[in-house]
Design a protein around this motif. Structure first.
Motif, PDB file in Angstrom:
ATOM      1  N   TYR A 182       0.891  -1.190   0.001  1.00 51.79           N
ATOM      2  CA  TYR A 182      -0.203   0.025   0.008  1.00 51.79           C
ATOM      3  C   TYR A 182       0.832   1.280   0.061  1.00 51.79           C
ATOM      4  O   TYR A 182       0.602   2.071  -0.821  1.00 51.79           O
ATOM      5  CB  TYR A 182      -0.922  -0.015   1.386  1.00 51.79           C
TER       6      TYR A 182
ATOM      7  N   LYS B   1       2.861   0.192  -8.402  1.00 46.37           N
ATOM      8  CA  LYS B   1       1.387  -0.030  -7.974  1.00 46.37           C
ATOM      9  C   LYS B   1       1.337  -1.885  -7.495  1.00 46.37           C
ATOM     10  O   LYS B   1       1.235  -2.601  -8.457  1.00 46.37           O
ATOM     11  CB  LYS B   1       0.457   0.006  -9.189  1.00 46.37           C
TER      12      LYS B   1
ATOM     13  N   TYR C  82      -0.225  -2.583  -4.876  1.00 48.48           N
ATOM     14  CA  TYR C  82      -1.522  -3.091  -3.972  1.00 48.48           C
ATOM     15  C   TYR C  82      -2.832  -3.024  -4.602  1.00 48.48           C
ATOM     16  O   TYR C  82      -3.464  -4.040  -4.619  1.00 48.48           O
ATOM     17  CB  TYR C  82      -1.740  -1.699  -2.990  1.00 48.48           C
ATOM     18  N   SER C  83      -3.225  -2.105  -5.505  1.00 44.24           N
ATOM     19  CA  SER C  83      -4.493  -2.011  -6.186  1.00 44.24           C
ATOM     20  C   SER C  83      -4.757  -3.082  -7.185  1.00 44.24           C
ATOM     21  O   SER C  83      -5.702  -3.701  -7.388  1.00 44.24           O
ATOM     22  CB  SER C  83      -4.804  -0.703  -6.875  1.00 44.24           C
TER      23      SER C  83
ATOM     24  N   HIS D 280      -9.397  -0.967  -5.129  1.00 43.63           N
ATOM     25  CA  HIS D 280      -9.433   0.327  -4.499  1.00 43.63           C
ATOM     26  C   HIS D 280      -9.301   0.043  -2.941  1.00 43.63           C
ATOM     27  O   HIS D 280      -9.883  -0.702  -2.383  1.00 43.63           O
ATOM     28  CB  HIS D 280     -10.561   1.085  -4.677  1.00 43.63           C
ATOM     29  N   PRO D 281      -8.184   1.092  -2.445  1.00 40.47           N
ATOM     30  CA  PRO D 281      -7.914   0.889  -0.791  1.00 40.47           C
ATOM     31  C   PRO D 281      -9.308   0.737   0.084  1.00 40.47           C
ATOM     32  O   PRO D 281      -9.342  -0.014   0.819  1.00 40.47           O
ATOM     33  CB  PRO D 281      -6.813   1.887  -0.724  1.00 40.47           C
TER      34      PRO D 281
END
Length: 142
Positions: free
Chosen positions: A58, A67, A69-70, A75-76
Motif C-alpha cells: 500500500y 502499484k 496494492y491495487s 481500491h484501498p
C-alpha cells in the motif's frame, strides 16, 4: 545539475522499496514493543507477516512507487476495510506515534519525512470511526 530534492515522487525521495520495507518493519516493531501501542497491537493478528506485506504494498503505491496494492486488492477503501475495529483518537494517536518514530529512523530527508507524516496524520484522522469519547461505540461496528 539536478537538485536531489526534485525527484518526482516521495517514494523516490525516501529511498524506494528498501525504505518502505524498513519503515513498515520498524513501525510494527514499535507496535509490538511500545506501551502506548498495546491497544492497537491487540487489534491485529498474532502474526503480523501478512499485514506487514499489505502495508508495504500500500505505502509503495501511496507514495508514488510501483502499484503493488491495487492490482490485487482493488481500491484501498481504507475506512471501510477498518470499520470492524473501533478507531478513536487514542488509536489514531498510538498509530501515529509508532509511525513517527519509524519515519524518523528511516527517512533522512526532513522535508520528505515531514510531508509524508503530515499526509499520514490526515489519513489516520480520517480513519477514525468513533466519536471523541473513546467509550462511545455508536460509529464503530457495522
Amino acid at each position: 545539475m539536478e537538485d536531489a530534492g526534485q525527484k518526482d515522487t516521495i517514494f523516490e525521495r525516501i529511498g524506494g522499496t528498501p525504505a518502505i520495507d524498513r519503515l513498515v518493519d520498524l513501525f510494527y516493531e514499535r507496535m509490538d514493543t511500545m506501551v502506548e501501542a498495546k491497544g492497537i497491537r491487540a487489534m491485529h493478528a498474532a502474526d503480523l507477516g501478512p499485514t506487514r506485506d499489505i502495508l508495504k504494498r500500500y505505502l509503495s503505491e501511496w507514495t508514488g512507487g510501483p502499484k503493488l496494492y491495487s492490482p490485487e486488492k482493488g481500491h484501498p477503501r481504507l475506512r471501510q476495510r477498518h470499520m470492524h475495529v473501533a478507531i478513536g483518537e487514542e488509536e489514531r494517536d498510538a498509530w501515529l506515534t509508532c509511525m513517527r518514530g519509524a519515519l524518523e529512523e528511516t527517512v533522512s530527508d526532513r522535508e520528505a519525512r515531514e510531508g509524508l507524516y503530515e499526509n499520514m496524520a490526515k489519513l489516520a484522522d480520517w480513519m477514525r470511526n468513533q466519536a471523541g469519547n473513546p467509550h462511545d461505540t455508536r460509529g464503530g461496528h457495522h
